[in-house]
Design an enzyme around this catalytic site. Structure first.
Site, PDB file in Angstrom:
ATOM      1  N   LYS A 192       0.852  -1.189   0.000  1.00 16.77           N
ATOM      2  CA  LYS A 192       0.000   0.000   0.000  1.00 16.77           C
ATOM      3  C   LYS A 192       0.889   1.239   0.000  1.00 16.77           C
ATOM      4  CE  LYS A 192      -4.094  -0.016   0.684  1.00 16.77           C
ATOM      5  NZ  LYS A 192      -5.226  -0.147  -0.261  1.00 16.77           N
ATOM      6  N   THR A 242      -3.343  -5.473   0.808  1.00 14.53           N
ATOM      7  CA  THR A 242      -2.777  -4.137   0.963  1.00 14.53           C
ATOM      8  C   THR A 242      -3.600  -3.315   1.951  1.00 14.53           C
ATOM      9  OG1 THR A 242      -4.004  -3.210  -0.923  1.00 14.53           O
ATOM     10  CG2 THR A 242      -1.838  -4.194  -1.371  1.00 14.53           C
ATOM     11  N   ARG A 259     -12.079  18.855  16.802  1.00 12.43           N
ATOM     12  CA  ARG A 259     -11.529  18.329  15.557  1.00 12.43           C
ATOM     13  C   ARG A 259     -10.196  18.997  15.252  1.00 12.43           C
ATOM     14  NH1 ARG A 259     -14.327  21.203  10.228  1.00 12.43           N
ATOM     15  NH2 ARG A 259     -14.066  23.362  10.911  1.00 12.43           N
ATOM     16  N   ASN A 310      -9.785  23.258   2.956  1.00 13.50           N
ATOM     17  CA  ASN A 310      -9.904  22.535   4.221  1.00 13.50           C
ATOM     18  C   ASN A 310      -9.164  21.209   4.087  1.00 13.50           C
ATOM     19  OD1 ASN A 310     -10.664  21.475   6.680  1.00 13.50           O
ATOM     20  ND2 ASN A 310     -12.773  22.210   6.524  1.00 13.50           N
ATOM     21  N   HIS A 315      -8.658  18.060   5.285  1.00 12.08           N
ATOM     22  CA  HIS A 315      -9.412  17.225   6.209  1.00 12.08           C
ATOM     23  C   HIS A 315      -8.524  16.198   6.896  1.00 12.08           C
ATOM     24  CE1 HIS A 315     -13.105  18.935   4.685  1.00 12.08           C
ATOM     25  NE2 HIS A 315     -12.754  18.622   3.448  1.00 12.08           N
TER      26      HIS A 315
END
Length: 300
Positions: free
Chosen positions: A17, A62, A181, A250, A252
């Site tokens: 991955k 993966t 957050r 933004n 995230h």
């Protein structure tokens, strides 16, 4: 004599991955520490059958390698990129017999702490090193000149002091409300001066400082609110600036669900998603000024 068909043989191969973006935040009271990694895993070993017959009997998915990155960030923390990569590589080789070699590539993104007086004793605001560029645009005609200064690529992050809730919800809304957050963005700003008799270096440094102080010192309920606070502080603290236009994507950071692995994620391990992203843009003007900075197309 015509040569017969050549026989194909399998050569070197690997799988894994690539570019798992993991952010690990360690909280020591009001002082936070951040490790931001981009981790790529490549595994090789007894993998002939999956190529030649399609048998997956020796294949660790993966997706499992990605989950291991997130779980190890929670269980073991990230002391350094090298230590984390070694721990991962040893795990894959020792836990899966078909895997004979594991190559882990880690990019670490360095964050410097924003020391802002308005933030008080809290130390949870960061600016990412090495991405920023200074910009300048000048228009001059017979009547005079106009200067628009700016910066791009100023990546900043607050690891707390941000909420997002109370928004409109329709049948397609899936985003959960949050009272705590990560708020991160890449500041792209342009500001127009009223004249040309300016100490440009000092003014640019002061504008950048005010943007950082406003970002760190604003308890945010939306990125729009933070944008306005940043623009207003520049206009109010720099009398030569008439207007400032800000474009804030933004960036995230989503909490990783670690429950399937028996781990609790107490706002510690995040997946940093690069796209799609919200894009917040606005102009903040000195009272009485007219907007003159053109709106640029949205970032690609």
């Amino acid at each position: 004599m015509t040569a017969g068909p050549r026989r194909a043989v399998l050569g070197q191969n690997q799988y894994g991955k690539a570019e798992t973006r993991v952010v690990r935040i360690t909280r020591e009271g009001t002082t936070h520490h951040i490790k931001d990694l981009n981790v790529s895993v490549a595994l090789s070993g007894d993998m002939d059958d999956v190529h030649l017959t399609g048998s997956n009997a020796n294949v660790l998915t993966t997706d499992a390698t990605k989950n291991t990155v997130f779980a190890f960030a929670k269980e073991h923390g990230v002391a350094s990129a090298e230590e984390f990569a070694l721990r991962l590589a040893r795990h894959f080789v020792t836990s899966q017999e078909p895997i004979r070699s594991a190559r882990i590539h880690v990019e670490e993104y360095v964050w410097d702490r924003i020391e802002a007086p308005d933030a008080g004793p809290a130390r949870h605001s960061f600016v990412r090193a090495g991405r920023e560029a200074r910009t300048a645009e000048v228009v001059h005609d017979g009547a005079g000149g106009e200067v628009v200064s700016g910066l791009t690529g100023l990546v900043v992050l607050n690891s707390t002091a941000s909420e997002f809730h109370g928004y409109v919800k329709d049948r397609y809304t899936t985003l959960p409300e949050t009272r705590d957050r990560v708020l991160a963005t890449e500041v792209n700003a342009r500001w127009r001066y009223a004249g040309t008799d300016v100490d440009w270096d000092a003014a640019h440094a002061l504008a950048r400082e005010q943007l950082l102080h406003a970002f760190a010192g604003t308890y945010s309920y939306s990125l729009q609110q933070t944008l306005y606070a940043m623009g207003a502080r520049v206009v109010e603290r720099l009398p030569d600036v008439e207007e400032i236009r800000l474009s804030l994507p933004n960036k995230h950071h989503f909490l990783v669900d670690l429950e399937p692995f028996g781990l609790e994620n107490d706002n510690e391990v995040y997946h940093a998603a690069d796209r799609p992203y919200g894009l917040i843009e606005a102009t903040v003007l000195r009272d009485g000024a007219q907007p003159r900075i053109p709106v640029e197309p949205a970032r690609p």
